[in-house]
Design an enzyme around this catalytic site. Sequence first.
Site, PDB file in Angstrom:
ATOM      1  N   HIS A   1       0.804  -1.174  -0.086  1.00 28.96           N
ATOM      2  CA  HIS A   1       0.139   0.131  -0.001  1.00 28.96           C
ATOM      3  C   HIS A   1       0.938   1.136  -0.033  1.00 28.96           C
ATOM      4  CE1 HIS A   1      -3.789  -2.037   1.733  1.00 28.96           C
ATOM      5  NE2 HIS A   1      -3.890  -2.134   0.398  1.00 28.96           N
TER       6      HIS A   1
ATOM      7  N   HIS B   1     -12.257  -8.995  -5.912  1.00 20.05           N
ATOM      8  CA  HIS B   1     -11.876  -7.941  -5.045  1.00 20.05           C
ATOM      9  C   HIS B   1     -10.922  -7.256  -6.032  1.00 20.05           C
ATOM     10  CE1 HIS B   1     -10.218  -4.757  -2.754  1.00 20.05           C
ATOM     11  NE2 HIS B   1      -9.251  -5.484  -2.370  1.00 20.05           N
TER      12      HIS B   1
ATOM     13  N   HIS C   1     -12.297  -5.932   2.596  1.00 19.28           N
ATOM     14  CA  HIS C   1     -12.005  -4.560   3.179  1.00 19.28           C
ATOM     15  C   HIS C   1     -12.356  -3.377   2.391  1.00 19.28           C
ATOM     16  CE1 HIS C   1      -8.162  -3.282   1.549  1.00 19.28           C
ATOM     17  NE2 HIS C   1      -8.311  -4.210   0.847  1.00 19.28           N
TER      18      HIS C   1
ATOM     19  N   ASP D   1      -9.333 -10.644   0.781  1.00 16.60           N
ATOM     20  CA  ASP D   1      -8.139 -10.415   1.673  1.00 16.60           C
ATOM     21  C   ASP D   1      -8.475 -10.777   2.966  1.00 16.60           C
ATOM     22  OD1 ASP D   1      -6.466  -8.792  -0.038  1.00 16.60           O
ATOM     23  OD2 ASP D   1      -7.571  -7.119   0.032  1.00 16.60           O
TER      24      ASP D   1
ATOM     25  N   TYR E   1      -2.042  -8.234  10.176  1.00 12.38           N
ATOM     26  CA  TYR E   1      -2.942  -8.022   8.848  1.00 12.38           C
ATOM     27  C   TYR E   1      -4.242  -7.388   9.381  1.00 12.38           C
ATOM     28  CZ  TYR E   1      -4.772  -8.806   4.201  1.00 12.38           C
ATOM     29  OH  TYR E   1      -5.342  -8.712   2.847  1.00 12.38           O
TER      30      TYR E   1
ATOM     31  N   HIS F   1      -4.001 -13.395   0.008  1.00 12.78           N
ATOM     32  CA  HIS F   1      -2.662 -13.117   0.503  1.00 12.78           C
ATOM     33  C   HIS F   1      -2.035 -14.355   1.694  1.00 12.78           C
ATOM     34  CE1 HIS F   1      -2.374  -9.219  -1.089  1.00 12.78           C
ATOM     35  NE2 HIS F   1      -3.330  -9.016  -0.693  1.00 12.78           N
TER      36      HIS F   1
HETATM   37 FE1  FEO Z   1      -7.277  -5.196  -0.982  1.00 10.11          FE
HETATM   38 FE2  FEO Z   1      -4.854  -7.458  -1.281  1.00 10.11          FE
HETATM   39  O1  FEO Z   1      -6.002  -6.001  -1.804  1.00 10.11           O
END
Ligand code: FEO
Length: 396
Positions: free
Chosen positions: A22, A78, A144, A163, A191, A224
């Site tokens: 990010h 997403h 999210h 996510d 996370y 992830h």
């Molecule tokens: Fe909200 Fe891993 O992207």
Amino acid sequence: MKELKKNVYWTGKVDWEIRKFHGNEYSTHRGTTYNSYLVKDEKTALIDTVWSPFAGEFLDDLEKHIPFGKIDYIVINHAEIDHSGALAELMKKIPDTPVYCTKNGLKSLTGQLHGDWNFVNVKTGDRLNLGRNELLFIEAPLLHWPDTMFSYLTGHNVLFSSDAFGQHLASERLFDDLVDPAELYEESIKYYANILTPFSGLVEKKIEEFKGLNLPLDMICPSHGVIWRKKPLQILDKYLDWSRNYQENQIAIVYDTMWQGTTKMAEAIAQGIRSADEEVIVKLFNIPRSDKSDVVTEVFKSKALLVGSPTVNRGILSAVAGFMELLRGLRLKNKKGAAFGTYGWSGESVDIIGHSLEAAGFEVLHKGLKATWMPDAEALEESFELGEEIAQKTRI
Ligand code: FEO
């Protein structure tokens, strides 16, 4: 590509190098993965892609295992670019293939990738028949992003959860039971603390809704990190814990200092806390010397937070200001707080921090403690007493 179950494959990318995610907001000490999945049935569905820098190798690997023309459906759970980035390249190969996503997914995909593709909007309860089995879609807005959805594969009992339940953890070992459990726990709670905390109310509702469906669950495949296959309900239960005003018996002290005066106050406060409560864990973080994502995790685990800064230019030090902005966005619940700091002339810092704590949703337990210049024995005694008071007021 790796087989997870018969005819269900992981086709993602392990990114061992990334250290900031990010932009520079989230530290990824252990790298990450971008998980894409392929389901082969009478029809074949690809679920999510990878971040655009890896589009070339993603497509090369995919094509080794399936001709692009044999991909019947693409599902985008997403649309954030770490999962949709390679879609643009893939769509050059198969431009007419239907892309399944939510209504908000369509907005986000077209806004980011500018593709005019064959989109199919889906909502909770819609199903995509693959032949023997189906994909069941479950919208999960704000887990999210507003566009997020889960896809559940019947027959194989696999939840593709986007996510949610993910971790920034690079590993060649695909599954939770094959990695170090301490590392997995650390990355999972980090996370949650950094990504899911603002949406805890929705997390709780969504998990209860999902559990209420009574769907058999063999695996949770997040976007992830590793896949949960060893009692996958465990991570759902952890998320429920974390979403319900989570706290441990811990107090964090976060501060910055110019000439060590505020450091001395922080240390005296810590001594006061320890003297009043031997059980509580106290952790100090000089914020510009610390990793802010790790400190967020420690604040998430704490029942109380003391924040300190000297006054400079009628304000607070920029690293503390940045951290307070991070906390404001996270909307932590059930946390107590107090401010402290040194000053030489005007002394605004403590009030500024107190207001920032309130704006971040903390219950402020003390009007804030100021000390002039380098704290003397009396000021350090007052700091010690502030620590004692906070410990007593937050004793579990
Ligand atoms: Fe909200 Fe891993 O992207």
